[in-house]
Design a protein around this motif. Structure first.
Motif, PDB file in Angstrom:
ATOM      1  N   LEU A 161       1.316  -1.063   0.394  1.00 11.53           N
ATOM      2  CA  LEU A 161      -0.428   0.072  -0.436  1.00 11.53           C
ATOM      3  C   LEU A 161       1.351   1.692  -0.072  1.00 11.53           C
ATOM      4  CD1 LEU A 161      -2.841  -1.315   2.754  1.00 11.53           C
ATOM      5  CD2 LEU A 161      -2.619  -1.721   0.588  1.00 11.53           C
ATOM      6  N   GLY A 162       2.141   0.911   0.360  1.00 14.88           N
ATOM      7  CA  GLY A 162       3.440   2.414   0.178  1.00 14.88           C
ATOM      8  C   GLY A 162       4.052   1.876   1.079  1.00 14.88           C
ATOM      9  N   SER A 163       4.839   3.060   1.155  1.00 12.60           N
ATOM     10  CA  SER A 163       6.756   2.865   1.957  1.00 12.60           C
ATOM     11  C   SER A 163       7.216   3.995   2.849  1.00 12.60           C
ATOM     12  CB  SER A 163       7.568   1.572   1.154  1.00 12.60           C
ATOM     13  OG  SER A 163       7.986   2.430  -0.193  1.00 12.60           O
ATOM     14  N   LEU A 164       7.900   3.796   2.998  1.00 11.35           N
ATOM     15  CA  LEU A 164       8.540   4.573   4.230  1.00 11.35           C
ATOM     16  C   LEU A 164       9.780   4.852   4.643  1.00 11.35           C
ATOM     17  CD1 LEU A 164       8.151   7.383   4.872  1.00 11.35           C
ATOM     18  CD2 LEU A 164       7.909   6.960   6.712  1.00 11.35           C
ATOM     19  N   ALA A 165      10.973   5.142   3.992  1.00 13.29           N
ATOM     20  CA  ALA A 165      12.273   5.533   4.828  1.00 13.29           C
ATOM     21  C   ALA A 165      12.443   6.561   5.900  1.00 13.29           C
ATOM     22  CB  ALA A 165      12.936   5.881   3.709  1.00 13.29           C
ATOM     23  N   THR A 166      12.510   5.887   7.230  1.00 15.12           N
ATOM     24  CA  THR A 166      12.969   6.531   7.915  1.00 15.12           C
ATOM     25  C   THR A 166      13.655   5.656   9.624  1.00 15.12           C
ATOM     26  OG1 THR A 166      11.578   7.537   9.882  1.00 15.12           O
ATOM     27  CG2 THR A 166      10.505   5.463   9.274  1.00 15.12           C
ATOM     28  N   ASP A 167      14.563   6.602  10.035  1.00 18.39           N
ATOM     29  CA  ASP A 167      15.410   6.602  11.532  1.00 18.39           C
ATOM     30  C   ASP A 167      14.018   6.872  12.343  1.00 18.39           C
ATOM     31  OD1 ASP A 167      15.595   9.467  11.055  1.00 18.39           O
ATOM     32  OD2 ASP A 167      17.690   9.108  11.110  1.00 18.39           O
ATOM     33  N   LYS A 168      12.775   7.215  12.569  1.00 17.50           N
ATOM     34  CA  LYS A 168      12.295   8.014  13.410  1.00 17.50           C
ATOM     35  C   LYS A 168      11.677   6.361  13.882  1.00 17.50           C
ATOM     36  CE  LYS A 168      12.041  12.708  11.441  1.00 17.50           C
ATOM     37  NZ  LYS A 168      13.295  13.095  12.666  1.00 17.50           N
ATOM     38  N   ALA A 169      11.266   6.489  15.915  1.00 17.96           N
ATOM     39  CA  ALA A 169      10.367   6.056  16.467  1.00 17.96           C
ATOM     40  C   ALA A 169       8.886   5.799  15.428  1.00 17.96           C
ATOM     41  CB  ALA A 169      10.038   6.541  17.406  1.00 17.96           C
ATOM     42  N   PHE A 170       8.340   5.502  15.314  1.00 17.19           N
ATOM     43  CA  PHE A 170       6.410   5.472  15.388  1.00 17.19           C
ATOM     44  C   PHE A 170       6.105   4.404  15.772  1.00 17.19           C
ATOM     45  CE2 PHE A 170       9.003   2.084  12.523  1.00 17.19           C
ATOM     46  CZ  PHE A 170       7.555   0.955  11.829  1.00 17.19           C
ATOM     47  N   PHE A 171       4.918   4.710  16.156  1.00 21.05           N
ATOM     48  CA  PHE A 171       3.224   3.633  15.972  1.00 21.05           C
ATOM     49  C   PHE A 171       2.635   3.281  15.177  1.00 21.05           C
ATOM     50  CE2 PHE A 171       0.706   6.581  17.609  1.00 21.05           C
ATOM     51  CZ  PHE A 171      -0.289   6.074  17.887  1.00 21.05           C
ATOM     52  N   MET A 172       1.853   1.898  15.500  1.00 23.45           N
ATOM     53  CA  MET A 172       0.768   1.493  14.552  1.00 23.45           C
ATOM     54  C   MET A 172      -0.682   1.097  15.384  1.00 23.45           C
ATOM     55  SD  MET A 172       2.282   1.713  10.428  1.00 23.45           S
ATOM     56  CE  MET A 172       0.653   1.152  10.256  1.00 23.45           C
ATOM     57  N   ASP A 173      -1.854   1.371  14.376  1.00 25.62           N
ATOM     58  CA  ASP A 173      -2.411   0.457  15.327  1.00 25.62           C
ATOM     59  C   ASP A 173      -3.663  -0.070  14.124  1.00 25.62           C
ATOM     60  OD1 ASP A 173      -5.066   0.255  16.527  1.00 25.62           O
ATOM     61  OD2 ASP A 173      -4.969   2.438  17.385  1.00 25.62           O
ATOM     62  N   PHE A 174      -3.436  -1.282  14.602  1.00 24.30           N
ATOM     63  CA  PHE A 174      -3.951  -2.180  13.684  1.00 24.30           C
ATOM     64  C   PHE A 174      -5.258  -2.463  14.161  1.00 24.30           C
ATOM     65  CE2 PHE A 174       0.512  -3.228  13.694  1.00 24.30           C
ATOM     66  CZ  PHE A 174       0.509  -3.454  12.226  1.00 24.30           C
ATOM     67  N   HIS A 175      -6.353  -2.591  13.367  1.00 22.06           N
ATOM     68  CA  HIS A 175      -7.680  -2.720  13.656  1.00 22.06           C
ATOM     69  C   HIS A 175      -8.662  -3.105  12.222  1.00 22.06           C
ATOM     70  CE1 HIS A 175     -11.467  -0.689  14.285  1.00 22.06           C
ATOM     71  NE2 HIS A 175     -12.107  -1.843  14.302  1.00 22.06           N
ATOM     72  N   LEU A 176      -9.041  -4.340  12.383  1.00 26.11           N
ATOM     73  CA  LEU A 176     -10.151  -4.797  11.087  1.00 26.11           C
ATOM     74  C   LEU A 176     -11.005  -4.402  10.338  1.00 26.11           C
ATOM     75  CD1 LEU A 176      -9.031  -8.459  11.770  1.00 26.11           C
ATOM     76  CD2 LEU A 176      -8.442  -7.570  10.205  1.00 26.11           C
ATOM     77  N   GLY A 177     -11.450  -3.694  11.711  1.00 26.43           N
ATOM     78  CA  GLY A 177     -12.937  -2.773  11.731  1.00 26.43           C
ATOM     79  C   GLY A 177     -14.385  -4.105  11.522  1.00 26.43           C
ATOM     80  N   ILE A 178     -13.911  -5.033  12.124  1.00 29.13           N
ATOM     81  CA  ILE A 178     -15.191  -5.563  12.083  1.00 29.13           C
ATOM     82  C   ILE A 178     -15.864  -5.032  13.900  1.00 29.13           C
ATOM     83  CG2 ILE A 178     -16.090  -7.763  12.641  1.00 29.13           C
ATOM     84  CD1 ILE A 178     -15.658  -6.800   9.494  1.00 29.13           C
ATOM     85  N   ASP A 179     -15.102  -5.766  14.505  1.00 30.05           N
ATOM     86  CA  ASP A 179     -15.193  -4.887  16.399  1.00 30.05           C
ATOM     87  C   ASP A 179     -14.439  -4.156  16.699  1.00 30.05           C
ATOM     88  OD1 ASP A 179     -13.075  -6.736  16.293  1.00 30.05           O
ATOM     89  OD2 ASP A 179     -13.991  -8.119  17.315  1.00 30.05           O
ATOM     90  N   ASP A 180     -13.949  -4.449  18.152  1.00 30.00           N
ATOM     91  CA  ASP A 180     -13.647  -3.340  18.832  1.00 30.00           C
ATOM     92  C   ASP A 180     -11.879  -3.717  18.911  1.00 30.00           C
ATOM     93  OD1 ASP A 180     -13.034  -0.856  19.350  1.00 30.00           O
ATOM     94  OD2 ASP A 180     -13.228  -0.911  21.991  1.00 30.00           O
ATOM     95  N   THR A 181     -11.612  -4.706  18.452  1.00 29.82           N
ATOM     96  CA  THR A 181     -10.362  -5.266  19.257  1.00 29.82           C
ATOM     97  C   THR A 181      -9.042  -4.425  18.138  1.00 29.82           C
ATOM     98  OG1 THR A 181     -11.467  -7.432  19.054  1.00 29.82           O
ATOM     99  CG2 THR A 181      -8.933  -7.336  18.777  1.00 29.82           C
ATOM    100  N   HIS A 182      -8.208  -3.967  18.883  1.00 31.67           N
ATOM    101  CA  HIS A 182      -7.152  -3.526  18.743  1.00 31.67           C
ATOM    102  C   HIS A 182      -5.457  -4.304  18.556  1.00 31.67           C
ATOM    103  CE1 HIS A 182      -9.174   0.647  17.258  1.00 31.67           C
ATOM    104  NE2 HIS A 182     -10.282  -0.027  17.883  1.00 31.67           N
ATOM    105  N   MET A 183      -4.719  -3.846  17.956  1.00 31.83           N
ATOM    106  CA  MET A 183      -3.505  -3.980  18.455  1.00 31.83           C
ATOM    107  C   MET A 183      -2.047  -2.274  18.104  1.00 31.83           C
ATOM    108  SD  MET A 183      -0.989  -6.411  19.793  1.00 31.83           S
ATOM    109  CE  MET A 183      -1.608  -8.069  19.517  1.00 31.83           C
TER     110      MET A 183
END
Length: 219
Positions: free
Chosen positions: A21-43
């Protein structure tokens, strides 16, 4: 900003199942929030800063084994991180939340420390309490790692505090640990796995090998 750089041939044939879907070259810290959009379960996934890193946002094929029938035909969100890690290991922190459970991690970062080759160091701060976790991961377990006053020989350890109060220590494939009046050593010299907990001033532990420890002050 994400670019359209796809996974290249170095990724191997198995990665043809992923859609970039896309890519990024970075040396910075980051966080992701995974959510399938079906219920309220996140990671949530927290990644510390790192050198020469490319991050790929992907979709993988649907997983017909999902327990929820509504998920069985949805593409699965995925993340691939490519960076030099043979002698520069890194630690990633995951936190599930949702369905009544709140996200509790406030921040993940590398505290003030001297860099050591082959050693990853990380601090995790929690929101609702004064809890702080110090994490050390080493690919050279015979070498002493030093982080936030913790000196450790082994592969992995997590030292948890509530403010200034020691809560617990987890040691994975360790030979020795010392910090602020507490020392732990393997009796045989062999690596051990152990969990130490301090409750009401009493230190208890479970270990797969015999260890000897000394606590010279009340933590």
């Amino acid at each position: 900003q994400l670019t359209n750089l796809p996974l290249d041939s170095l990724s191997g044939k198995g990665y043809r199942y992923f859609n970039t879907l896309g890519s990024l070259a970075t040396d910075k810290a980051f966080f992701m929030d995974f959510h399938l959009g079906i219920d309220d379960t996140h990671m949530r996934m927290f990644m510390p800063e790192g050198e020469e890193r490319i991050v790929y946002q992907l979709n993988s094929l649907f997983n017909h084994r999902y327990y929820e029938s509504s998920l069985r035909k949805l593409p699965v969100p995925a993340l691939l991180v490519r960076q030099q890690a043979w002698n520069k290991p890194f630690v990633v922190v995951y936190e599930p939340y949702g369905n009544g459970a709140e996200a509790n991690i406030k921040s993940v970062y590398v505290g003030k420390t001297v860099a050591q080759e082959g050693v990853a160091k990380l601090t995790v701060e929690h929101k609702k309490s004064g809890r702080i976790d110090y994490i050390i991961h080493s690919i050279v377990p015979e070498k002493e790692a030093d982080y936030m006053g913790i000196r450790f020989k082994g592969t992995y350890c997590v030292v948890s505090f509530d403010g200034d109060l020691l809560l617990s220590i987890y040691v994975g494939n360790g030979k020795s640990l010392s910090m602020n009046g507490l020392t732990v050593n393997s009796v045989s010299g062999e690596a051990f796995n152990a969990l130490f907990e301090l409750r009401n001033g009493v230190l208890s532990y479970n270990s797969v090998k015999e260890v000897i420890y000394s606590l010279t002050k009340n933590e």
